[in-house]
Design a protein around this motif. Structure first.
Motif, short mmCIF file in Angstrom:
data_model
loop_
_atom_site.label_atom_id
_atom_site.label_comp_id
_atom_site.label_asym_id
_atom_site.label_seq_id
_atom_site.Cartn_x
_atom_site.Cartn_y
_atom_site.Cartn_z
N LYS A 85 63.25 42.52 35.85
CA LYS A 85 63.21 41.75 37.11
C LYS A 85 61.77 41.34 37.45
N ILE A 86 60.87 42.32 37.30
CA ILE A 86 59.48 42.04 37.66
C ILE A 86 58.87 41.01 36.70
N THR A 87 59.20 41.17 35.43
CA THR A 87 58.69 40.23 34.43
C THR A 87 59.16 38.82 34.77
N GLU A 88 60.39 38.71 35.21
CA GLU A 88 60.94 37.41 35.57
C GLU A 88 60.18 36.81 36.76
N LYS A 89 59.85 37.69 37.73
CA LYS A 89 59.09 37.23 38.90
C LYS A 89 57.72 36.71 38.47
N LEU A 90 57.08 37.48 37.58
CA LEU A 90 55.75 37.06 37.12
C LEU A 90 55.85 35.69 36.45
N ARG A 91 56.90 35.54 35.63
CA ARG A 91 57.09 34.28 34.90
C ARG A 91 57.27 33.12 35.90
N LYS A 92 58.09 33.38 36.92
CA LYS A 92 58.32 32.35 37.95
C LYS A 92 57.03 32.00 38.68
N ASN A 93 56.18 33.01 38.82
CA ASN A 93 54.89 32.77 39.50
C ASN A 93 53.88 32.10 38.59
N GLY A 94 54.27 31.80 37.38
CA GLY A 94 53.38 31.02 36.50
C GLY A 94 52.63 31.82 35.46
N VAL A 95 52.94 33.12 35.32
CA VAL A 95 52.28 33.91 34.27
C VAL A 95 52.99 33.63 32.95
N ARG A 96 52.20 33.28 31.92
CA ARG A 96 52.81 33.10 30.58
C ARG A 96 52.92 34.47 29.95
N ILE A 97 54.11 34.80 29.46
CA ILE A 97 54.30 36.16 28.94
C ILE A 97 54.60 36.12 27.45
N LYS A 98 53.81 36.90 26.71
CA LYS A 98 54.03 37.01 25.25
C LYS A 98 54.43 38.45 24.97
N GLU A 99 55.71 38.64 24.71
CA GLU A 99 56.20 40.01 24.52
C GLU A 99 56.34 40.34 23.04
N GLY A 100 56.18 41.61 22.73
CA GLY A 100 56.40 42.08 21.37
C GLY A 100 55.40 41.52 20.38
N THR A 101 54.27 41.08 20.86
CA THR A 101 53.23 40.60 19.94
C THR A 101 51.95 41.36 20.28
N ASP A 102 51.00 41.34 19.38
CA ASP A 102 49.79 42.11 19.61
C ASP A 102 48.56 41.21 19.37
N ILE A 103 47.41 41.71 19.73
CA ILE A 103 46.19 40.94 19.46
C ILE A 103 45.76 41.22 18.02
N ALA A 104 45.55 40.15 17.26
CA ALA A 104 45.09 40.32 15.87
C ALA A 104 43.57 40.21 15.81
N ASP A 105 42.99 39.37 16.67
CA ASP A 105 41.53 39.20 16.67
C ASP A 105 41.14 38.40 17.90
N ALA A 106 39.85 38.44 18.22
CA ALA A 106 39.32 37.58 19.28
C ALA A 106 38.04 36.97 18.74
N LEU A 107 37.91 35.66 18.91
CA LEU A 107 36.74 34.96 18.38
C LEU A 107 35.96 34.35 19.55
N ASP A 108 34.65 34.54 19.49
CA ASP A 108 33.78 34.04 20.54
C ASP A 108 33.43 32.58 20.25
N LEU A 109 33.79 31.66 21.14
CA LEU A 109 33.53 30.24 20.86
C LEU A 109 32.16 29.80 21.35
N ASP A 110 31.78 30.23 22.56
CA ASP A 110 30.49 29.76 23.11
C ASP A 110 29.85 30.76 24.06
N GLY A 111 30.20 32.03 23.91
CA GLY A 111 29.63 33.05 24.80
C GLY A 111 30.39 33.18 26.11
N GLY A 112 31.39 32.37 26.32
CA GLY A 112 32.14 32.45 27.58
C GLY A 112 33.60 32.05 27.41
#
Ligand SMILES: Cc1cc2nc3c(=O)[nH]c(=O)nc-3n(C[C@H](O)[C@H](O)[C@H](O)COP(=O)(O)OP(=O)(O)OC[C@H]3O[C@@H](n4cnc5c(N)ncnc54)[C@H](O)[C@@H]3O)c2cc1C
Length: 334
Positions: A188-215
């Motif tokens: 229910k809460i996840t649905e509320k967040l989604r309705k409020n505009g939060v993009r939700i990616k479930e069941g996935t993980d972070i593979a890497d993070a790349l710095d593009l310009d320091g910000g």
């Protein structure tokens, strides 16, 4: 008697007050790495969102400690415990002695290994300083990525969305240690967040993070997506902060192992709260009972037992989940 307590969270403060009540002429000293007076960690997301000022999240348990003759020494991070000499060494080189020691150092968030290559990209959500830092960074950015399962991930996403951020919540799955929120409530809460505009990616993980310009950062997921953001908020589960016990003789599993009286294998050292792996006499197993109320209850009991209380800790499932601090979870998302 001299009671030394490491940590100024709910467990440490409850223990200090209980020890004082048990023994009027004891010396009770709380040492903590924090620079802020005790505060309500569950309200940190409200500090991020601006719904509460930093000054409004003080822990009422921390009021009037001086009047109770409980000394709080801030800016002291325990580095080593010498159980043979009843001594703790701190990172500033000072030492404290004790007759009884309570380890109430709580936990620290798990940082995903995939972020280690890009240390500037992420901020943790664990302390008051963290909450203020996240808020300040959000003021300079538009898009945030929240990483973490369960309640903390939900709360961080809600807080940043309230601030007007474009939020992507990467939810890698169920929490490993705490109690998962019941499936129905979480859905229910996840649905509320989604309705409020939060993009939700479930069941996935972070593979890497790349710095593009320091910000700006590109976050690559294990599902093959690339998410662009200006800040990653790590709102993960907390693992017991007990590394400094190495070599002390206190046994550590995931947390500091204690019996049903919250006593470690070293007879004058106790542990309570999120750092303690407590023996549950009903289930005949050791487990960590994460959560605010459980930390307060264990802290009080440990304080009493250090002063001769001899009371059993009986786990009650309501200690942590049903009764989250403040407003019940579903009401926060109405
Ligand atoms: C953002 C957030 C929201 C939460 N919301 C909820 C909620 O709604 N309901 C709920 O039940 N629980 C919630 N929790 C969990 C709850 O805050 C913890 O379960 C509780 O604070 C545990 O209390 P504690 O006293 O064991 O540890 P902590 O509150 O973590 O306190 C430990 C203290 O020890 C200090 N410390 C750590 N290492 C050292 C060291 N080496 N030397 C000296 N000091 C040290 C730390 O700085 C800290 O002040 C939340 C946690 C977070 C991070």
């Amino acid at each position: 008697m001299r009671y030394l307590i490491l940590g100024s969270g709910p467990a440490g403060i409850a223990a200090a007050r209980a020890a004082r009540q048990m023994e009027q002429d004891a010396e009770v000293v709380v040492t903590t790495e924090e620079s802020a007076p005790p505060y309500l960690r569950p309200h940190l997301p409200d500090v991020v969102s601006g719904e509460k000022e930093a000054g409004a999240v003080a822990d009422p348990q921390g009021n009037a400690l001086a009047a109770e003759r409980i000394e709080v020494r801030q800016g002291k991070r325990a580095r080593r415990v010498d159980a043979a000499r009843n001594r703790v060494t701190f990172s500033d080189g000072t030492e404290e002695t004790y007759n009884f020691l309570l380890v109430a150092t709580g936990g620290k968030p798990i940082v995903p290994l995939a972020l280690m290559g890009c240390p500037g990209s992420f901020l943790l959500l664990n302390s008051l300083g963290d909450a203020l830092r996240i808020r300040a960074r959000a003021m300079r950015s538009d898009a945030s990525l929240v990483y973490g399962p369960g309640y903390l991930g939900i709360e961080a996403a809600r807080a940043l969305r309230t601030l007007g951020q474009q939020v992507t919540w990467v939810n890698p799955g169920l929490p490993r240690f705490g109690n998962p929120i019941s499936g129905e409530i979480e859905a229910k809460i996840t649905e509320k967040l989604r309705k409020n505009g939060v993009r939700i990616k479930e069941g996935t993980d972070i593979a890497d993070a790349l710095d593009l310009d320091g910000g700006t950062y590109n976050v690559l997921t294990t599902g093959g997506e690339t998410i662009r953001c200006q800040m990653i908020v790590v709102a993960t589960e907390r693992l017991p902060a007990v590394g400094f016990l190495e070599g002390s003789g206190v046994k550590v599993g995931t947390g500091a192992l204690v019996d049903e009286y919250l006593r470690t294998g070293v007879s004058n050292i106790y542990a309570a709260g999120d750092c303690a792996e407590v023996f549950d006499i009903n289930r005949r197993e050791s487990r960590i009972n994460f959560g605010w109320r459980s930390a307060m209850k264990q802290g009080q009991l440990a304080g009493e037992n250090m002063a001769g209380g001899n009371k059993l800790y009986i786990r009650n499932t309501e200690d942590y989940f049903g009764l989250l601090y403040g407003q019940p979870l579903p009401e926060r998302f109405k």
